[in-house]
Write a protein that holds these residues in place. Structure first.
Motif, PDB file in Angstrom:
ATOM      1  N   SER A   1       0.886  -1.371   0.030  1.00 52.61           N
ATOM      2  CA  SER A   1      -0.090  -0.049   0.030  1.00 52.61           C
ATOM      3  C   SER A   1       0.844   1.303   0.070  1.00 52.61           C
ATOM      4  O   SER A   1       1.974   1.178   0.318  1.00 52.61           O
ATOM      5  N   TYR A   2       0.330   2.067  -0.558  1.00 51.40           N
ATOM      6  CA  TYR A   2       1.116   3.555  -0.265  1.00 51.40           C
ATOM      7  C   TYR A   2       1.498   4.030   1.011  1.00 51.40           C
ATOM      8  O   TYR A   2       2.537   4.505   1.443  1.00 51.40           O
ATOM      9  N   THR A   3       0.470   3.766   1.961  1.00 49.82           N
ATOM     10  CA  THR A   3       0.827   4.001   3.411  1.00 49.82           C
ATOM     11  C   THR A   3       1.815   3.352   3.750  1.00 49.82           C
ATOM     12  O   THR A   3       2.836   3.927   4.512  1.00 49.82           O
ATOM     13  N   GLN A   4       1.989   2.112   3.421  1.00 49.06           N
ATOM     14  CA  GLN A   4       3.212   1.249   3.812  1.00 49.06           C
ATOM     15  C   GLN A   4       4.615   1.910   3.259  1.00 49.06           C
ATOM     16  O   GLN A   4       5.677   1.833   4.030  1.00 49.06           O
ATOM     17  N   LEU A   5       4.443   2.219   2.226  1.00 51.38           N
ATOM     18  CA  LEU A   5       5.673   2.793   1.382  1.00 51.38           C
ATOM     19  C   LEU A   5       6.211   4.077   2.089  1.00 51.38           C
ATOM     20  O   LEU A   5       7.137   4.326   2.246  1.00 51.38           O
ATOM     21  N   LEU A   6       5.145   4.882   2.270  1.00 55.74           N
ATOM     22  CA  LEU A   6       5.701   6.128   3.066  1.00 55.74           C
ATOM     23  C   LEU A   6       5.964   5.855   4.718  1.00 55.74           C
ATOM     24  O   LEU A   6       7.016   6.634   4.928  1.00 55.74           O
ATOM     25  N   GLU A   7       5.484   5.209   5.158  1.00 57.49           N
ATOM     26  CA  GLU A   7       5.797   4.601   6.757  1.00 57.49           C
ATOM     27  C   GLU A   7       7.322   4.190   6.634  1.00 57.49           C
ATOM     28  O   GLU A   7       7.919   4.391   7.556  1.00 57.49           O
ATOM     29  N   THR A   8       7.719   3.340   5.637  1.00 59.99           N
ATOM     30  CA  THR A   8       9.004   2.703   5.572  1.00 59.99           C
ATOM     31  C   THR A   8      10.072   3.596   4.800  1.00 59.99           C
ATOM     32  O   THR A   8      11.143   3.109   4.498  1.00 59.99           O
ATOM     33  N   ARG A   9       9.497   4.937   4.491  1.00 58.10           N
ATOM     34  CA  ARG A   9      10.402   5.834   3.830  1.00 58.10           C
ATOM     35  C   ARG A   9      11.067   5.141   2.491  1.00 58.10           C
ATOM     36  O   ARG A   9      12.183   5.285   2.013  1.00 58.10           O
ATOM     37  N   ARG A  10      10.233   4.423   1.876  1.00 58.55           N
ATOM     38  CA  ARG A  10      10.644   3.808   0.755  1.00 58.55           C
ATOM     39  C   ARG A  10      10.025   4.816  -0.627  1.00 58.55           C
ATOM     40  O   ARG A  10      10.313   4.256  -1.736  1.00 58.55           O
ATOM     41  N   VAL A  11       9.214   5.739  -0.584  1.00 56.53           N
ATOM     42  CA  VAL A  11       8.879   6.732  -1.309  1.00 56.53           C
ATOM     43  C   VAL A  11      10.002   7.765  -1.723  1.00 56.53           C
ATOM     44  O   VAL A  11      10.516   8.381  -0.845  1.00 56.53           O
ATOM     45  N   LEU A  12      10.333   7.999  -2.922  1.00 49.95           N
ATOM     46  CA  LEU A  12      11.368   8.787  -3.353  1.00 49.95           C
ATOM     47  C   LEU A  12      10.912  10.063  -4.081  1.00 49.95           C
ATOM     48  O   LEU A  12       9.769  10.128  -3.875  1.00 49.95           O
ATOM     49  N   PRO A  13      11.555  11.338  -4.041  1.00 49.59           N
ATOM     50  CA  PRO A  13      11.336  12.166  -4.610  1.00 49.59           C
ATOM     51  C   PRO A  13      10.659  12.005  -6.131  1.00 49.59           C
ATOM     52  O   PRO A  13      10.972  10.990  -6.687  1.00 49.59           O
TER      53      PRO A  13
ATOM     54  N   ASN B   1       9.518  12.136   4.243  1.00 52.50           N
ATOM     55  CA  ASN B   1       9.581  11.570   5.590  1.00 52.50           C
ATOM     56  C   ASN B   1      10.946  11.493   6.164  1.00 52.50           C
ATOM     57  O   ASN B   1      11.246  10.889   7.384  1.00 52.50           O
ATOM     58  N   GLN B   2      12.035  11.538   5.288  1.00 53.52           N
ATOM     59  CA  GLN B   2      13.510  11.655   5.871  1.00 53.52           C
ATOM     60  C   GLN B   2      13.418  13.208   6.388  1.00 53.52           C
ATOM     61  O   GLN B   2      13.033  14.070   6.518  1.00 53.52           O
ATOM     62  N   ALA B   3      14.748  13.290   7.271  1.00 51.77           N
ATOM     63  CA  ALA B   3      14.953  14.384   7.988  1.00 51.77           C
ATOM     64  C   ALA B   3      15.759  15.598   7.034  1.00 51.77           C
ATOM     65  O   ALA B   3      16.878  14.910   6.548  1.00 51.77           O
ATOM     66  N   PHE B   4      15.590  16.734   7.015  1.00 52.29           N
ATOM     67  CA  PHE B   4      16.652  17.698   6.800  1.00 52.29           C
ATOM     68  C   PHE B   4      17.815  17.831   7.757  1.00 52.29           C
ATOM     69  O   PHE B   4      17.652  17.699   8.982  1.00 52.29           O
ATOM     70  N   GLN B   5      18.924  17.907   6.908  1.00 51.65           N
ATOM     71  CA  GLN B   5      20.186  17.988   7.970  1.00 51.65           C
ATOM     72  C   GLN B   5      20.571  19.354   7.653  1.00 51.65           C
ATOM     73  O   GLN B   5      21.134  20.001   6.599  1.00 51.65           O
TER      74      GLN B   5
END
Length: 332
Positions: free
Chosen positions: A61-73, A153-157
Motif C-alpha cells: 500500500s501507499y501508506t506502507q511505502l511512506l511509513e517505511t520511507r521507501r517513497v522517493l522524490p 519523511n526523511q530528515a532535513f540535515q
C-alpha cells in the motif's frame, strides 16, 4: 494522474500511479525521467505513455511505502549533478510583506526593504504579460543539485553553522530536457524549500547563502495543468502537538508572475537546456513561520499539504556536524 517513485522490498526502483492507497506499478519504468523521455520519443504525454505500457497492482500500500520511507522524490536523475534545484522569490501576493516582516526591525536594512518592495512592484506591474510576450524577470536563486534533496519523511540535515532551519511551503515545477534541448514540464509537486531565514534577515545579499540547504518535494507528481487557485496548509509539529499552522496560497490567481513568465526566465539560459537533465523549480511562497517568530528545533516535523496533491509532504529536522573546517584546504 499522480505519479510516485518508490523502492520495493528488495530496493528495486519503480514508478507507480497513485489510486487512493493503492499503487499501480508502471510496466518497465525504473524512473519517472526515463518514462518521460520515452513519452517524448513516442510523441505521447505522460498519461498516454503510461496507458501504452500498462500497469500492474502493487502488493504494497501507499501508506506502507511512506511509513517505511521507501517513497522517493517523484522526479530525479541517476547522476545528482544532472538535477538542478532552483527557485524564484517575491512571486506571490503577500510575499513582499512577509519578507519585510522578517527584516522589519533591522534599521540598517532599509535598502534591502526598498529593493524588496521595488522588485515585488515590478512583478505586479510586469510579471503577467500578454500571451507570447516576455515579462519582467523575477528574483532567482540556485539551491543546489540533486544531492541536497531528501525523500519524503526523511530528515532535513541543517548544518551546525546555520542560524535558522525554517520551512518554505511551495509548489514546484518538475522538468526534463528533451534530446533536442526543449524543456518539458511533467507536472507539479508540493515542496518544502527549507532555508536559513535568520542569515537572510541580516542582509538580503545573504539570500544566496541562506538557500544552500536541503529541500524536499513530492511525494506525488501531479501530471497536467495547475489549477489557478490553490489553498494548502503548512504545519510544524513538536512532541506530537501542532506548534504552528497557517494556510498558504498558490496558483496563478495568487501570484504576481505567470508560470509561463517564471519558466521563461529560467530556461532562457542555454546552460539549462542540456539534454537529459532534470530541473526542479520552486515557485515561491508568502507564508513562513519565521515571520511569526517561530524558532524550530531538532525533532520538529514539517508538514506541507494540499488536497489536490494527495498525501502531505513531511520531513523532520536534524542538526548535522560540519564536514569541513577552516584551515583544511591544502596546497598542491
Amino acid at each position: 494522474m499522480r505519479l510516485i517513485q518508490f523502492e520495493d522490498s528488495t530496493g528495486l526502483r519503480l514508478v507507480g500511479v497513485v489510486e487512493g492507497d493503492s499503487i499501480q506499478i508502471v510496466n518497465g519504468a525504473s524512473s519517472t525521467r526515463t518514462l518521460a523521455l520515452a513519452a517524448i520519443a513516442n510523441g505521447h504525454n505522460l498519461q498516454q505513455e503510461v496507458q501504452s505500457v500498462g500497469t500492474v497492482l502493487s502488493a504494497e500500500s501507499y501508506t506502507q511505502l511512506l511509513e517505511t520511507r521507501r517513497v522517493l522524490p517523484p522526479l530525479d536523475h541517476e547522476d545528482p549533478a544532472h538535477c538542478l534545484i532552483s527557485g524564484t522569490g517575491l512571486t506571490h501576493l503577500g510575499s513582499a510583506s512577509t519578507r519585510d516582516k522578517m527584516h522589519q526591525k533591522k534599521a540598517d536594512n532599509q535598502a534591502a526593504l526598498t529593493d524588496t518592495a521595488r522588485m515585488f512592484q515590478w512583478g505586479i506591474d510586469g510579471g503577467r504579460p500578454a500571451a507570447g510576450a516576455v515579462g519582467v524577470q523575477p528574483e532567482w536563486f540556485y539551491k543546489g543539485d540533486g544531492s541536497i534533496v531528501v525523500r519524503p519523511n526523511q530528515a532535513f540535515q541543517s548544518p551546525d553553522f546555520a542560524e535558522d532551519a525554517g520551512e518554505e511551503p511551495e509548489l514546484t515545477g518538475l522538468y526534463v530536457i528533451g534530446h533536442d534541448g526543449t524543456p518539458y514540464r511533467l507536472g507539479f509537486a508540493l515542496g518544502n524549500e527549507f532555508s536559513d531565514h535568520v542569515m537572510e534577515r541580516r542582509n538580503y545579499l545573504y539570500l544566496a547563502h541562506s538557500k544552500l540547504r536541503n529541500c524536499a518535494y513530492g511525494p506525488e507528481l501531479r501530471v497536467g495543468d495547475l489549477p489557478r487557485h490553490l489553498a494548502g496548509t503548512s504545519r510544524i509539529w513538536r512532541d506530537g502537538n501542532v506548534l504552528w499552522e497557517k494556510e498558504f496560497l498558490s496558483g496563478e490567481d495568487n501570484m504576481c508572475h505567470s508560470l509561463e513568465n517564471l519558466e521563461y526566465h529560467h530556461f532562457k539560459y542555454t546552460q539549462f537546456l542540456r539534454p537529459g537533465d532534470v530541473h526542479v523549480h520552486f515557485f515561491g511562497t508568502a507564508t513562513l513561520s519565521v515571520a511569526d517568530n517561530v524558532k524550530t528545533q531538532p525533532g520538529d516535523r514539517f508538514e506541507v499539504s494540499m488536497n489536490e496533491f494527495g498525501k502531505p509532504l513531511c520531513n523532520t529536522l536534524e542538526i548535522a556536524a560540519s564536514a569541513f573546517n577552516i584551515g583544511e584546504i591544502r596546497s598542491l
